[in-house]
Design a protein around this motif. Structure first.
Motif, PDB file in Angstrom:
ATOM      1  N   LEU A 108       9.352   3.778  -4.260  1.00  0.00           N
ATOM      2  CA  LEU A 108       8.369   4.548  -4.132  1.00  0.00           C
ATOM      3  C   LEU A 108       8.343   6.011  -3.855  1.00  0.00           C
ATOM      4  O   LEU A 108       7.806   6.985  -4.294  1.00  0.00           O
ATOM      5  CB  LEU A 108       7.141   3.636  -3.654  1.00  0.00           C
ATOM      6  CG  LEU A 108       5.872   4.292  -3.278  1.00  0.00           C
ATOM      7  CD1 LEU A 108       5.174   4.620  -4.738  1.00  0.00           C
ATOM      8  CD2 LEU A 108       4.900   3.479  -2.427  1.00  0.00           C
ATOM      9  N   LEU A 151       7.283   9.372  -5.326  1.00  0.00           N
ATOM     10  CA  LEU A 151       6.083  10.265  -4.825  1.00  0.00           C
ATOM     11  C   LEU A 151       6.795  11.563  -5.125  1.00  0.00           C
ATOM     12  O   LEU A 151       5.709  12.682  -5.051  1.00  0.00           O
ATOM     13  CB  LEU A 151       6.026   9.947  -3.475  1.00  0.00           C
ATOM     14  CG  LEU A 151       5.305   8.628  -3.067  1.00  0.00           C
ATOM     15  CD1 LEU A 151       5.367   8.422  -1.523  1.00  0.00           C
ATOM     16  CD2 LEU A 151       3.826   8.505  -3.831  1.00  0.00           C
ATOM     17  N   ARG A 175       8.079  17.637  -8.524  1.00  0.00           N
ATOM     18  CA  ARG A 175       7.605  18.533  -7.679  1.00  0.00           C
ATOM     19  C   ARG A 175       8.547  19.460  -7.319  1.00  0.00           C
ATOM     20  O   ARG A 175       9.792  19.348  -7.475  1.00  0.00           O
ATOM     21  CB  ARG A 175       7.249  17.761  -6.150  1.00  0.00           C
ATOM     22  CG  ARG A 175       6.652  16.348  -6.335  1.00  0.00           C
ATOM     23  CD  ARG A 175       5.302  16.595  -6.010  1.00  0.00           C
ATOM     24  NE  ARG A 175       4.677  15.471  -5.479  1.00  0.00           N
ATOM     25  CZ  ARG A 175       3.248  15.548  -5.126  1.00  0.00           C
ATOM     26  NH1 ARG A 175       2.475  16.461  -5.170  1.00  0.00           N
ATOM     27  NH2 ARG A 175       2.532  14.259  -4.852  1.00  0.00           N
ATOM     28  N   ARG A 179      -1.679  12.425  -6.657  1.00  0.00           N
ATOM     29  CA  ARG A 179      -1.525  12.452  -8.179  1.00  0.00           C
ATOM     30  C   ARG A 179      -1.970  10.926  -8.372  1.00  0.00           C
ATOM     31  O   ARG A 179      -1.545  10.105  -7.716  1.00  0.00           O
ATOM     32  CB  ARG A 179      -0.253  12.600  -8.489  1.00  0.00           C
ATOM     33  CG  ARG A 179       0.378  13.882  -8.159  1.00  0.00           C
ATOM     34  CD  ARG A 179       1.557  14.295  -8.644  1.00  0.00           C
ATOM     35  NE  ARG A 179       2.660  13.455  -8.251  1.00  0.00           N
ATOM     36  CZ  ARG A 179       4.027  13.779  -8.474  1.00  0.00           C
ATOM     37  NH1 ARG A 179       4.535  14.780  -9.106  1.00  0.00           N
ATOM     38  NH2 ARG A 179       4.880  12.755  -7.911  1.00  0.00           N
ATOM     39  N   ASP A 197       0.822   8.621  -8.479  1.00  0.00           N
ATOM     40  CA  ASP A 197       1.365   8.234  -6.968  1.00  0.00           C
ATOM     41  C   ASP A 197       0.372   6.994  -6.425  1.00  0.00           C
ATOM     42  O   ASP A 197       0.832   5.981  -5.736  1.00  0.00           O
ATOM     43  CB  ASP A 197       1.338   9.391  -6.040  1.00  0.00           C
ATOM     44  CG  ASP A 197       2.452  10.398  -6.692  1.00  0.00           C
ATOM     45  OD1 ASP A 197       3.487   9.935  -7.306  1.00  0.00           O
ATOM     46  OD2 ASP A 197       2.262  11.590  -6.279  1.00  0.00           O
ATOM     47  N   ARG A 199       0.930   3.819  -7.912  1.00  0.00           N
ATOM     48  CA  ARG A 199       2.341   2.867  -7.202  1.00  0.00           C
ATOM     49  C   ARG A 199       1.973   2.440  -5.953  1.00  0.00           C
ATOM     50  O   ARG A 199       2.546   1.462  -5.661  1.00  0.00           O
ATOM     51  CB  ARG A 199       3.514   4.067  -7.331  1.00  0.00           C
ATOM     52  CG  ARG A 199       3.904   4.316  -8.856  1.00  0.00           C
ATOM     53  CD  ARG A 199       5.112   5.379  -8.851  1.00  0.00           C
ATOM     54  NE  ARG A 199       5.687   5.581 -10.043  1.00  0.00           N
ATOM     55  CZ  ARG A 199       5.641   6.943 -10.469  1.00  0.00           C
ATOM     56  NH1 ARG A 199       5.140   7.831  -9.755  1.00  0.00           N
ATOM     57  NH2 ARG A 199       6.024   7.119 -11.537  1.00  0.00           N
ATOM     58  N   GLU A 259       2.094  15.788   0.144  1.00  0.00           N
ATOM     59  CA  GLU A 259       0.744  16.169   0.589  1.00  0.00           C
ATOM     60  C   GLU A 259       0.397  16.043   2.158  1.00  0.00           C
ATOM     61  O   GLU A 259      -0.087  16.988   2.703  1.00  0.00           O
ATOM     62  CB  GLU A 259      -0.453  15.239  -0.194  1.00  0.00           C
ATOM     63  CG  GLU A 259      -0.684  15.557  -1.770  1.00  0.00           C
ATOM     64  CD  GLU A 259       0.294  15.040  -2.560  1.00  0.00           C
ATOM     65  OE1 GLU A 259       1.148  14.267  -2.009  1.00  0.00           O
ATOM     66  OE2 GLU A 259       0.052  14.886  -3.731  1.00  0.00           O
TER      67      GLU A 259
END
Lengths: 418, 479
Positions: free
Chosen positions: A210, A214, A218, B434, B437, B440, B475
């Motif tokens: 995960l 994430l 990016r 997002r 994200d 998940r 973030e």
């Protein structure tokens, strides 16, 4: 040919593959131990064959005085500049007919006598500014004649040589040095204890998957580094310290020990940086016999001695190079210290070094020889690094232009060619 | 101002949003809130900052500390007290904006910990703080003549007979005009000569200029000129040096560097020319007023329109995570505060978190301050430690340092994973997650929640995991 670095899993993964096809295969499957740090990388400049040796820089941040480390012997002129900041001739180790070595660098003297350590003197940056920060940044970026060049020189070396695997670059430091800027495959940390990830939830694998997802897609500095962090953490969490050598109890030695542990565990490091820790910026009370500089040289000497014992046969696959941003003024100041100067000295060490000599186009130390009171630079530090990269790290002449753009290379007889 | 904008403002101008700070900003609006913050009049409401039993040197004058036999033997304890106190201030102070400015200028005019300046270090911090609402020239003069700086950059041994140029060089290179102005080595020497013989006298506990050690004769550099004729007056010599420093501090190159460094700290690593021009104009017209330039920056359109791109430095990451979870220090530490027995040694587990990430307050050895660009802080070791810190504190697994999060006081109770994540995002982030994200995260949390448990147990599990995962995102780690 593939080299023999890497753990068993790494070697199994690479078995039967040349480096380029291996990189492509890993990129294609998108997983495994090793990932491509920069999918946009151009391989045309990769060096022919595999790198032989790992190039390790020892960054002496703060401006190491080359003439305290490697003094001129038998010179009343030198002594007149430095009544309190130079040793008597008999106190120093003699290297040749002209130069000595600080009394606390006993292991360096042994390496010198074994032919495993060379000194380059009157060496430094092409344009000294006497500024720690400008010169340090310039040393690490190494793009004097090409200011639009991206990244640091160790990052460009990894790219030019096709070393895309995570951990091919490693810095034992708390911050990432500028020399590794723009190298997502390079990682910096100071302790194995810092790196094992604690999962959120019961499944470590699910958590790591995960975290990685994430950051997919990016472009921030944070996210670009995150992928390498997850991969490297998974890999390194399986490593246990292997050292049986007792190192001195200081930060520099702890970093050297970490590097030794990684190398002995098969981490495929191709270039590394180890930050020295000590007070080299001796404007005041330089302490050549008992104080700051004496302690610095002891720390440097003892750390390298322990490291050499620890790495064993790896010593023959390493070239260690000390680098500092500038040397110090020739004339000592009223505080028994030395202000910022220009030329310094570099040590080059390793099993494949052609040592036992001091390489110097000596500029002289009469007042008229100096530039604003500084020892002149007659050898560009990039010639030292380039000689090592070409001689021991498989770097082609063309690749060298990527590492040090617009630089006219003058080879030095520093390493055994191979 | 929507939730994301509030969080953006608070992640840049404070050490991270809290329910209280979001409420104040929302009700007052940015301009009024900023004015109040810069006034710095909010009383501290954390017991970790009101008791201060752990930091005796913070309650002493400089003279008292110097004469204190305990610190005479252990001057480094002053530095240790300061590092621990500053860590607590950054997390818990009610005057958050000024706290960030104190950090910014401690990096601008740094004196490292664990040096010969240790005995002066707490008072140097007070001096920085006392000048934050004044002008940069005033702050610079106060710092330049403080015994901590005089010791750190060798001003104490700078004499006419043999000038020590260390401070003079950094004054030009780092604290004022920077090498972009292309000053000469002669200029460095001129600055150094003007500062010769100015010492902090331990005999009289004051700044003094000693004429016998001062260079007399014309000083001229970068538009400053003074005949600097011989005098026996200490105050005259100091006054001349002060004029020179203030002249340098008001040059356009200094205004530009001051603006660049502040904008890089608070907005982005590549602030626009338009923003920098605005800040430079404000600097010039206000003779370097720190609050004026700061306010101009914050109230510019670019401040809010610039997306988060700076990687939080370790102290920002730690403080913002603790603040978002509204964590007290652990109960044993809190008890010690209550009993007046807390010692800075008891806070070692807290300061070690920052030390291991290379960001213990003020512990940077060179006079350029901690790096303020993202690349320097995106190391492998740093990222791994940050993820671990938030994983642990969100799950109450750093009990030697922090209390267990009280999720019912932070979020509305729910057993919907999606709803809890939404709440966490709303109270912490400057932009939405997002969608993939979030999805998940929902899947991972659902796989860990035991639906047969009580709603309260499910909520606790969902909340702790939601904070831990949201704080692993880009973030959260950018501001």
């Amino acid at each position: 040919m593939t080299d023999q670095h890497g753990c068993e899993e790494f070697q199994q993964l690479t078995k039967g593959l040349d480096r380029r096809s291996f990189i492509r295969s890993v990129m294609a499957v998108g997983g495994g131990l090793v990932i491509a740090g920069d999918p946009g990388m151009t391989y045309a400049l990769a060096a022919p064959g595999e790198a032989k040796d790992t190039v390790v820089t020892i960054t002496m941040r703060g401006g190491m005085d080359g003439l305290m480390a490697v003094p001129i012997l038998g010179s009343s002129t030198f002594r007149s500049y430095r009544p309190t900041t130079s040793l008597q001739d008999f106190e120093a180790h003699r290297l040749d007919g002209m130069f000595g070595l600080h009394k606390n660098l006993t292991e360096f003297k042994k390496l010198y006598d074994l032919g495993e350590l060379a000194v380059v003197h009157a060496v430094g940056t092409p344009t000294g500014t006497r500024s720690h920060f400008d010169d340090q940044r310039a040393v690490e970026l190494a793009a004097y004649d090409a200011p639009t060049t991206q990244g640091g020189w160790q990052a460009r070396y990894l790219k030019a040589a096709g070393h895309t695997e995570v951990l091919s670059g490693f810095s034992a430091s708390r911050n990432s040095p500028a020399s590794f800027r723009s190298a997502p495959q390079a990682v910096s940390f100071q302790s194995l204890a810092d790196i094992e990830l604690v999962p959120v939830g019961r499944s470590r694998k699910d958590y790591l998957d995960l975290v990685q997802s994430l950051h997919d897609g990016r472009t921030s500095a944070w996210s670009k580094a995150a992928t390498a962090t997850v991969k490297a953490s998974e890999y390194l969490s399986t490593i246990a310290p292997k050292s049986t050598i007792t190192y001195p109890d200081d930060a520099f030695s702890r970093r050297l020990k970490l590097l030794a542990d990684l190398l002995k565990s098969g981490v495929p490091i191709k270039t590394a940086n180890v930050e020295f820790q000590g007070d080299l910026d001796v404007h005041d009370d330089a302490g050549i016999r008992e104080g700051s500089m004496a302690a610095n040289f002891t720390r440097l000497n003892d750390g390298i001695a322990a490291f050499r014992s620890d790495v064993g046969a790896f010593w023959n696959q390493l070239v260690l190079v000390t680098i500092t941003e500038f040397g110090r003024r020739l004339q000592e100041n009223a505080s028994a210290g030395l202000d910022h100067g220009w030329a310094s000295a570099m040590f080059v060490m390793g099993g494949n070094v052609r040592g036992g000599k001091v390489i110097a186009k000596w500029p002289g130390i009469e007042k008229t020889d100096l530039l604003n009171g500084d020892l002149r630079v007659t050898t560009d530090y990039r010639d030292v690094l380039a000689s090592v990269l070409v001689g021991r790290a498989g770097m082609s002449t063309q690749g060298l232009q990527e590492v040090f753009p617009s630089f006219k290379f003058s080879p030095l007889d520093l390493v055994k060619l191979g | 101002m929507d939730d994301f904008t509030q969080n953006l403002v608070l992640s840049r101008l404070t050490y991270g949003p809290t329910a209280s700070s979001r409420s104040k900003l929302s009700s007052m609006g940015l301009k009024a809130w900023l004015t109040k913050e810069l006034a710095g009049t909010s009383p501290e409401d954390s017991i970790f900052l009101t008791g201060q039993s752990a930091f005796p040197s913070s309650m002493e004058t400089l003279t008292q500390t110097i004469e204190n036999p305990f610190y005479k033997r252990r001057a480094y304890w002053v530095s240790r007290e300061l590092a621990a106190l500053t860590t607590l201030r950054r997390i818990y102070s009610s005057n958050q904006v000024l706290e960030t400015l104190a950090e910014h200028f401690a990096d601008y005019l740094p004196v490292p910990l664990f040096s010969q300046a240790d005995i002066y270090r707490m008072d140097y911090d007070r001096t920085i703080r006392a000048n934050l609402k004044k002008t940069y020239p005033e702050l610079l003069v106060a710092a330049a003549f403080h015994p901590a700086m005089l010791t750190s950059l060798n001003g104490q041994t700078n004499t006419a007979a043999s000038p020590n140029e260390n401070f003079g060089r950094e004054l030009l290179e780092l604290f004022t005009v920077t090498p972009k102005l292309k000053y000469s080595e002669k200029d460095v020497l001129q600055v150094s000569l003007m500062l010769t013989g100015i010492n902090f006298s331990l005999a009289s506990m004051e700044l003094r200029a000693f004429p016998s050690r001062h260079h007399f004769g014309k000083i001229s550099l970068l538009g400053f000129s003074h005949s600097n004729l011989p005098t026996d007056s200490s105050s005259t010599i100091i006054s001349r040096a002060t004029q020179m420093i203030k002249h340098l501090a008001l040059l356009p190159s200094t205004a530009e560097e001051f603006s660049i460094r502040m904008a890089r700290r608070y907005v982005s690593e590549n602030p626009s020319k338009k923003l920098l021009d605005l800040m430079k104009r404000t600097y010039t017209s206000t003779k370097g007023s720190i609050p004026a330039v700061f306010s101009a920056m914050v109230l510019s359109p670019e401040f809010l329109s610039t997306k988060p791109s700076k990687v939080k430095r370790p102290v920002e990451h730690l403080a913002s995570s603790v603040r978002a979870l509204n964590l007290d220090l652990s109960a044993p530490l809190k008890d010690m505060v209550g009993a007046g027995s807390l010692d800075f040694n008891d806070l070692n587990p807290l300061t070690t978190i920052l030390d291991r990430q290379g960001h213990l307050p003020f512990d940077w050895g060179t006079p350029d301050g901690y790096p303020d660009y993202s690349d320097a802080w995106t190391t492998f070791g740093g990222q791994a430690q940050r993820w671990n810190i938030t994983s642990k504190i969100s799950q109450g697994a750093m009990r030697a340092v922090f209390a267990i999060p009280a999720y019912p006081s932070l979020l509305s109770q729910s057993t919907s994973v999606s709803a809890v994540i939404d709440q966490v995002v709303k109270t912490t982030l400057s932009s939405p997650l997002r969608s993939q994200d979030k999805q998940r995260m929902v899947s991972l949390i659902e796989a860990n929640v035991v639906r047969t448990q009580t709603p309260q147990q499910q909520f606790a599990k969902i909340s702790s995991m939601a904070f831990g995962l949201v704080m692993a995102t880009e973030e959260w780690n950018l501001r």
